[in-house]
Design a protein around this motif. Structure first.
Motif, short mmCIF file in Angstrom:
data_model
loop_
_atom_site.label_atom_id
_atom_site.label_comp_id
_atom_site.label_asym_id
_atom_site.label_seq_id
_atom_site.Cartn_x
_atom_site.Cartn_y
_atom_site.Cartn_z
N UNK A 132 0.76 -1.33 -0.01
CA UNK A 132 0.02 0.04 -0.07
C UNK A 132 0.66 1.32 0.15
N UNK A 133 1.98 1.25 0.19
CA UNK A 133 3.03 2.51 0.22
C UNK A 133 4.22 2.16 -0.65
N UNK A 134 4.93 3.58 -1.14
CA UNK A 134 5.93 3.36 -2.06
C UNK A 134 7.02 4.53 -1.49
N UNK A 135 8.05 4.15 -1.29
CA UNK A 135 9.32 5.16 -0.90
C UNK A 135 9.58 6.02 -1.90
N UNK A 136 9.69 7.55 -1.79
CA UNK A 136 10.01 8.30 -2.94
C UNK A 136 10.95 9.34 -2.45
N UNK A 137 11.51 10.18 -3.43
CA UNK A 137 12.39 11.05 -3.16
C UNK A 137 12.17 12.18 -3.91
N UNK A 138 12.00 13.63 -3.34
CA UNK A 138 11.84 14.71 -4.24
C UNK A 138 12.08 15.83 -3.59
N UNK A 139 12.67 17.07 -3.94
CA UNK A 139 12.96 17.96 -3.32
C UNK A 139 13.76 18.11 -2.13
N UNK A 140 14.61 17.11 -2.01
CA UNK A 140 15.57 17.00 -0.95
C UNK A 140 14.84 16.07 0.19
N UNK A 141 13.69 15.58 -0.18
CA UNK A 141 13.03 14.61 1.01
C UNK A 141 12.92 13.31 0.61
N UNK A 142 12.96 12.49 1.43
CA UNK A 142 12.91 10.93 1.18
C UNK A 142 11.83 10.42 2.25
N UNK A 143 10.83 9.76 1.70
CA UNK A 143 9.89 9.28 2.67
C UNK A 143 8.90 8.11 1.79
N UNK A 144 7.90 7.66 2.62
CA UNK A 144 7.08 6.91 2.17
C UNK A 144 5.72 7.59 1.82
N UNK A 145 5.02 7.24 0.98
CA UNK A 145 3.76 7.91 0.32
C UNK A 145 2.64 6.98 0.28
N UNK A 146 1.45 6.90 0.37
CA UNK A 146 0.31 5.90 0.07
C UNK A 146 0.35 5.87 -1.41
N UNK A 147 0.18 4.53 -1.70
CA UNK A 147 0.26 4.32 -3.63
C UNK A 147 -1.22 5.12 -4.04
N UNK A 148 -2.24 5.24 -3.31
CA UNK A 148 -3.54 5.75 -3.67
C UNK A 148 -3.20 7.44 -3.99
N UNK A 149 -2.04 7.84 -3.56
CA UNK A 149 -1.87 9.26 -3.79
C UNK A 149 -0.64 9.57 -4.86
N UNK A 150 -0.30 8.62 -5.54
CA UNK A 150 0.55 8.64 -6.49
C UNK A 150 0.22 8.03 -7.90
N UNK A 151 0.71 8.27 -9.09
CA UNK A 151 0.43 7.86 -10.21
C UNK A 151 1.77 7.50 -11.07
N UNK A 152 2.01 6.13 -11.52
CA UNK A 152 3.16 5.57 -12.09
C UNK A 152 3.72 4.13 -11.53
N UNK A 153 2.88 3.86 -10.59
CA UNK A 153 3.14 2.50 -10.07
C UNK A 153 1.91 1.63 -9.93
N UNK A 154 1.99 0.26 -10.41
CA UNK A 154 1.07 -0.57 -10.33
C UNK A 154 0.46 -0.79 -9.00
N UNK A 155 -0.89 -0.93 -8.85
CA UNK A 155 -1.62 -1.12 -7.58
C UNK A 155 -0.94 -2.41 -6.69
N UNK A 156 -0.65 -3.21 -7.48
CA UNK A 156 -0.02 -4.62 -6.78
C UNK A 156 1.47 -4.84 -6.87
N UNK A 157 2.07 -3.74 -7.41
CA UNK A 157 3.35 -3.85 -7.47
C UNK A 157 4.33 -3.64 -6.16
N UNK A 158 5.15 -4.58 -6.21
CA UNK A 158 5.95 -4.67 -5.14
C UNK A 158 7.54 -4.24 -5.59
N UNK A 159 8.41 -3.62 -5.30
CA UNK A 159 9.72 -3.31 -5.24
C UNK A 159 10.67 -3.19 -4.29
#
Length: 160
Positions: A132-159
């Motif tokens: 349900x979550x992805x780790x992202x990096x932007x603007x000097x920040x790194x953290x986790x964001x809910x998959x429902x709040x981003x586009x560009x990753x599959x709903x069931x995708x695990x990385x």
């Protein structure tokens, strides 16, 4: 034209079966990003086809939905599609924030500390993903964001 169109996308015959591109043999559809500062989206898979629009945002996530030779039909977050030369695309993964003030958290849980808030439309580098979550990096920040709040990753995708 119908005979040519059939070679664009390998379609699976069974429900739940993965489709693969006829050129790359990679899973279809799949997410990639725009590599170039400008990428022409054309009506068909050649330079002879009309340019419908120009992507002007490097790292923008898109989804490949078809292949033909050196060309990939892509779809953006809004559902617009067009043909782009493969040299303008990258396998580097990015996502777009789809909710204004989306929480970037210290860990993959609603209870984790909020480190920052991302505005609608922010493009972030994609890291690990759990259900349900992805780790992202932007603007000097790194953290986790809910998959429902981003586009560009599959709903069931695990990385990893």
């Amino acid at each position: 034209m119908a005979a040519v169109a059939a070679t664009f996308l390998a379609v699976s015959g069974q429900a739940g079966e993965q489709a693969f591109g006829p050129v790359t043999k990679l899973p279809m559809p799949r997410y990639v990003s725009i590599k170039a500062a400008e990428a022409n989206a054309r009506r068909g898979p050649s330079t002879e086809h009309r340019i419908d629009w120009v992507f002007q945002r490097r790292h923008l996530p898109v989804q490949i939905t078809a292949e033909y030779g050196h060309w990939r039909r892509i779809r953006d977050q809004d559902g617009a599609s067009g043909w782009v030369h493969y040299a303008l695309l990258s396998g580097a993964r990015f996502v777009t924030v789809t909710e204004d003030q989306a929480a970037l958290r210290r860990g993959p849980a609603d209870s984790a500390e909020v480190l920052a808030r991302a505005e609608l439309g922010v493009v972030a580098r994609l890291g690990k993903c759990v259900p349900a979550w992805c780790e992202v990096k932007a603007g000097g920040y790194r953290g986790w964001i809910a998959k429902g709040e981003i586009w560009g990753v599959g709903a069931g995708e695990i990385r990893d």
